[in-house]
Write a protein that holds these residues in place. Structure first.
Motif, PDB file in Angstrom:
ATOM      1  N   ALA A  27      -7.372   5.907  -3.099  1.00 46.77           N
ATOM      2  CA  ALA A  27      -6.695   4.657  -2.747  1.00 46.77           C
ATOM      3  C   ALA A  27      -5.909   4.762  -1.444  1.00 46.77           C
ATOM      4  CB  ALA A  27      -5.765   4.245  -3.888  1.00 46.77           C
ATOM      5  N   ALA A  28      -5.394   5.954  -1.119  1.00 42.88           N
ATOM      6  CA  ALA A  28      -4.560   6.115   0.074  1.00 42.88           C
ATOM      7  C   ALA A  28      -5.324   5.869   1.361  1.00 42.88           C
ATOM      8  CB  ALA A  28      -3.949   7.515   0.086  1.00 42.88           C
ATOM      9  N   ILE A  29      -6.655   6.000   1.340  1.00 44.03           N
ATOM     10  CA  ILE A  29      -7.418   5.872   2.581  1.00 44.03           C
ATOM     11  C   ILE A  29      -7.373   4.458   3.132  1.00 44.03           C
ATOM     12  CG2 ILE A  29      -9.685   5.275   1.621  1.00 44.03           C
ATOM     13  CD1 ILE A  29      -8.855   7.749   4.494  1.00 44.03           C
ATOM     14  N   VAL A  30      -7.159   3.455   2.283  1.00 40.46           N
ATOM     15  CA  VAL A  30      -7.054   2.075   2.754  1.00 40.46           C
ATOM     16  C   VAL A  30      -5.833   1.929   3.652  1.00 40.46           C
ATOM     17  CG1 VAL A  30      -6.709  -0.329   2.054  1.00 40.46           C
ATOM     18  CG2 VAL A  30      -8.282   1.123   0.780  1.00 40.46           C
ATOM     19  N   LEU A  31      -4.702   2.468   3.226  1.00 41.23           N
ATOM     20  CA  LEU A  31      -3.490   2.428   4.042  1.00 41.23           C
ATOM     21  C   LEU A  31      -3.683   3.204   5.341  1.00 41.23           C
ATOM     22  CD1 LEU A  31      -0.486   1.861   4.547  1.00 41.23           C
ATOM     23  CD2 LEU A  31       0.051   3.855   3.132  1.00 41.23           C
ATOM     24  N   ILE A  32      -4.294   4.376   5.257  1.00 39.32           N
ATOM     25  CA  ILE A  32      -4.494   5.203   6.451  1.00 39.32           C
ATOM     26  C   ILE A  32      -5.419   4.509   7.449  1.00 39.32           C
ATOM     27  CG2 ILE A  32      -5.501   7.373   7.275  1.00 39.32           C
ATOM     28  CD1 ILE A  32      -4.504   8.643   4.632  1.00 39.32           C
ATOM     29  N   ALA A  33      -6.511   3.914   6.957  1.00 41.98           N
ATOM     30  CA  ALA A  33      -7.446   3.227   7.845  1.00 41.98           C
ATOM     31  C   ALA A  33      -6.809   2.010   8.505  1.00 41.98           C
ATOM     32  CB  ALA A  33      -8.695   2.825   7.065  1.00 41.98           C
ATOM     33  N   LEU A  34      -6.035   1.243   7.738  1.00 45.68           N
ATOM     34  CA  LEU A  34      -5.329   0.099   8.309  1.00 45.68           C
ATOM     35  C   LEU A  34      -4.308   0.540   9.356  1.00 45.68           C
ATOM     36  CD1 LEU A  34      -4.717  -2.198   5.203  1.00 45.68           C
ATOM     37  CD2 LEU A  34      -6.007  -2.802   7.253  1.00 45.68           C
ATOM     38  N   THR A  35      -3.672   1.664   9.099  1.00 45.74           N
ATOM     39  CA  THR A  35      -2.678   2.174  10.042  1.00 45.74           C
ATOM     40  C   THR A  35      -3.346   2.621  11.335  1.00 45.74           C
ATOM     41  OG1 THR A  35      -1.285   2.899   8.202  1.00 45.74           O
ATOM     42  CG2 THR A  35      -0.810   3.834  10.363  1.00 45.74           C
ATOM     43  N   LEU A  36      -4.442   3.358  11.235  1.00 40.05           N
ATOM     44  CA  LEU A  36      -5.159   3.808  12.429  1.00 40.05           C
ATOM     45  C   LEU A  36      -5.714   2.632  13.231  1.00 40.05           C
ATOM     46  CD1 LEU A  36      -7.150   6.900  11.071  1.00 40.05           C
ATOM     47  CD2 LEU A  36      -5.354   6.931  12.819  1.00 40.05           C
ATOM     48  N   GLY A  37      -6.233   1.634  12.528  1.00 40.00           N
ATOM     49  CA  GLY A  37      -6.892   0.542  13.220  1.00 40.00           C
ATOM     50  C   GLY A  37      -5.987  -0.588  13.647  1.00 40.00           C
ATOM     51  N   TYR A  38      -4.898  -0.828  12.898  1.00 45.59           N
ATOM     52  CA  TYR A  38      -4.067  -2.013  13.175  1.00 45.59           C
ATOM     53  C   TYR A  38      -2.579  -1.705  13.320  1.00 45.59           C
ATOM     54  CZ  TYR A  38      -1.792  -6.540  12.569  1.00 45.59           C
ATOM     55  OH  TYR A  38      -0.998  -7.649  12.736  1.00 45.59           O
ATOM     56  N   TYR A  39      -1.979  -1.081  12.309  1.00 49.43           N
ATOM     57  CA  TYR A  39      -0.527  -0.936  12.314  1.00 49.43           C
ATOM     58  C   TYR A  39      -0.019  -0.105  13.487  1.00 49.43           C
ATOM     59  CZ  TYR A  39      -0.674  -2.921   7.617  1.00 49.43           C
ATOM     60  OH  TYR A  39      -0.879  -3.754   6.542  1.00 49.43           O
TER      61      TYR A  39
ATOM     62  N   LEU B 154       0.810  -1.208   0.000  1.00 52.59           N
ATOM     63  CA  LEU B 154       0.000   0.000   0.000  1.00 52.59           C
ATOM     64  C   LEU B 154       0.852   1.270   0.000  1.00 52.59           C
ATOM     65  CD1 LEU B 154      -2.829  -1.106   2.457  1.00 52.59           C
ATOM     66  CD2 LEU B 154      -3.023  -0.741  -0.016  1.00 52.59           C
ATOM     67  N   LEU B 155       2.045   1.196   0.587  1.00 54.58           N
ATOM     68  CA  LEU B 155       2.944   2.352   0.545  1.00 54.58           C
ATOM     69  C   LEU B 155       3.347   2.703  -0.886  1.00 54.58           C
ATOM     70  CD1 LEU B 155       5.497   1.966   3.498  1.00 54.58           C
ATOM     71  CD2 LEU B 155       3.706   3.691   3.267  1.00 54.58           C
ATOM     72  N   ILE B 156       3.542   1.698  -1.712  1.00 57.15           N
ATOM     73  CA  ILE B 156       4.026   1.933  -3.074  1.00 57.15           C
ATOM     74  C   ILE B 156       2.961   1.658  -4.130  1.00 57.15           C
ATOM     75  CG2 ILE B 156       6.404   1.416  -2.403  1.00 57.15           C
ATOM     76  CD1 ILE B 156       6.068  -1.335  -3.726  1.00 57.15           C
ATOM     77  N   GLU B 157       1.703   1.444  -3.693  1.00 55.79           N
ATOM     78  CA  GLU B 157       0.635   1.079  -4.626  1.00 55.79           C
ATOM     79  C   GLU B 157       0.463   2.107  -5.736  1.00 55.79           C
ATOM     80  OE1 GLU B 157      -3.265   1.370  -6.393  1.00 55.79           O
ATOM     81  OE2 GLU B 157      -2.509   2.759  -4.864  1.00 55.79           O
ATOM     82  N   ASN B 158       0.552   3.389  -5.396  1.00 54.53           N
ATOM     83  CA  ASN B 158       0.355   4.425  -6.410  1.00 54.53           C
ATOM     84  C   ASN B 158       1.455   4.402  -7.467  1.00 54.53           C
ATOM     85  OD1 ASN B 158       1.050   7.647  -7.075  1.00 54.53           O
ATOM     86  ND2 ASN B 158      -1.099   7.045  -7.280  1.00 54.53           N
ATOM     87  N   ILE B 159       2.673   4.057  -7.060  1.00 54.37           N
ATOM     88  CA  ILE B 159       3.772   3.936  -8.030  1.00 54.37           C
ATOM     89  C   ILE B 159       3.490   2.778  -8.982  1.00 54.37           C
ATOM     90  CG2 ILE B 159       6.249   3.513  -8.319  1.00 54.37           C
ATOM     91  CD1 ILE B 159       6.676   4.737  -5.563  1.00 54.37           C
TER      92      ILE B 159
END
Length: 409
Positions: free
Chosen positions: A382-394, A8-13
């Motif tokens: 697309a970035a919101i998936v990474l942000i939501a996972l980070t807030l909830g889990y990471y 997810l960090l590099i998904e946009n690339i």
């Protein structure tokens, strides 16, 4: 989960060069939604998670009702796509916070931290070099500084990845990760994005304001710690005002001749004219309403505004977020949506209040999302998936081991 974090960090690339990856955020959201449905009957959920689900389902129901009542958007595909887009953040957050397994959490934490440390060095090195040598990683100049985007399709996506890594560094301990936090702030500054500076201001204020445990388990200290939180929030809001006021004044001066202010102005008119339910799904201020071109753009005379024209690819229809909410879902829907976000904030406090570093990281990331939502459709990209996972889990598994403790409900 650590592999998903890196992806997810590099998904946009990857999406920039391989188009099929553009659907990865929708696919992840659908898979996590199905996992929630499978596990929900046997789950014992915290009250805050239950309230998130209830308020958001009410918001969706209002959108469906207004669509059926006014029937502005005839395409059912547009309505389905809209439901998926607006649901992504809450689906992913609920799964991450309530259903993601903590099995092998320590191993996952080490992998996430190791990759983030490696990756931020690459971003920082290229960012500095790019200021002096044309690496093709810039987006023009703002004053003497060349805007930096690395290999991302837009600086916005790089900033989202970096703020997530910065939050991980903060949650793992500000002292032992001070250098990496500094590198993150350097990369964010080189992006020359207002929201990046807002995140830096929020993170610094919270890190210094929460050197001691934000909320203790003893009830007698609750009011004192709440007062501290409100004071920190007030400082952040003042900093946001001074950072963003010139940009806001510039947007407002354009009125109906520019896409972003036009969406705000017309969105408010729609909220009033279609009171109290809004205009319905797929009708306004989203790329979906542009792809299935909504009649409202003609009705309100903004179909010829640059960035909103059907012939131009409607590239700026998703250049903000809140007109999408109060226009399509009306006053009641906006209220229930805001209550959903408030419950997310309460859940963040519930989970992280015993760990000041993780609490600072989570609040900083939450503030970043809110600030970004005024100038981009952050909750649906697309970035919101990474942000939501980070807030909830990471961030939950990344809490500084020396300070994390019992969570107070």
């Amino acid at each position: 989960m650590s592999v998903l974090f890196v992806f997810l960090l590099i998904e946009n690339i990857l999406e920039k060069y391989i188009g099929v990856f553009r659907y990865s955020d929708e696919l992840i959201s659908i898979v996590l939604f199905l996992l929630i449905l499978i596990r929900l009957p046997h789950a014992k959920l915290p009250k805050t998670i239950i309230m998130i689900i209830i308020f958001f389902l009410i918001t969706l129901l209002l959108g469906i009702l207004s669509s059926a009542w006014f029937h502005i958007q005839p395409s059912r595909i547009a309505a389905f796509d809209d439901i998926l887009a607006v649901s992504k953040f809450f689906i992913v957050y609920v799964y991450a916070a309530a259903f993601a397994s903590d099995k092998n959490a320590e191993r996952e934490r080490r992998r996430i931290l190791s990759f983030s440390r490696f990756y931020i060095w690459i971003l920082a090195f290229c960012g500095v070099v790019n200021q002096f040598v044309d690496l093709g990683m810039g987006e023009g100049y703002r004053g003497p500084i060349k805007e930096y985007a690395f290999l991302y399709s837009h600086g916005t996506f790089m900033v989202a990845s970096v703020v997530v890594m910065a939050a991980v560094f903060i949650a793992n301990g500000t002292k032992k990760n001070a250098g990496y936090i500094g590198l993150s702030f350097l990369v964010l500054a080189l992006s020359m994005r207002i929201k990046a500076f807002i995140f830096i201001a929020a993170a610094c204020t919270l890190m210094f304001g929460y050197r001691k445990s934000a909320v203790q388990s003893r009830r007698s200290r609750a009011s004192k710690n709440s007062l501290r939180l409100y004071m920190v929030l007030a400082i952040v809001l003042v900093l946001v005002y001074f950072i963003a006021r010139n940009k806001v004044a510039s947007y407002l001066s354009w009125g109906l001749v520019a896409a972003r202010p036009a969406l705000y102005i017309v969105g408010f008119q729609i909220m009033c004219n279609y009171f109290p339910l809004g205009s319905g799904l797929g009708t306004f201020a989203s790329s979906i309403s542009g792809e299935y071109y909504s009649p409202l753009y003609f009705t309100y005379g903004i179909s010829n505004v640059s960035g909103l024209r059907q012939s131009e690819g409607f590239e700026y229809m998703a250049d903000t977020y809140w007109p999408y909410i109060f226009g399509q879902y009306g006053l009641i829907g906006m209220t229930t949506y805001l209550l959903s976000l408030y419950c997310v904030l309460r859940d963040i406090r519930r989970v992280f209040q015993s760990s000041p570093n993780a609490f600072s990281a989570a609040l900083s990331l939450f503030f970043y999302v809110i600030a970004s939502s005024f100038v981009e459709a952050v909750f649906t990209n697309a970035a919101i998936v990474l942000i939501a996972l980070t807030l909830g889990y990471y961030l939950r598994i990344s809490r500084d081991q020396e300070t994390s403790g019992t969570v107070v409900s």
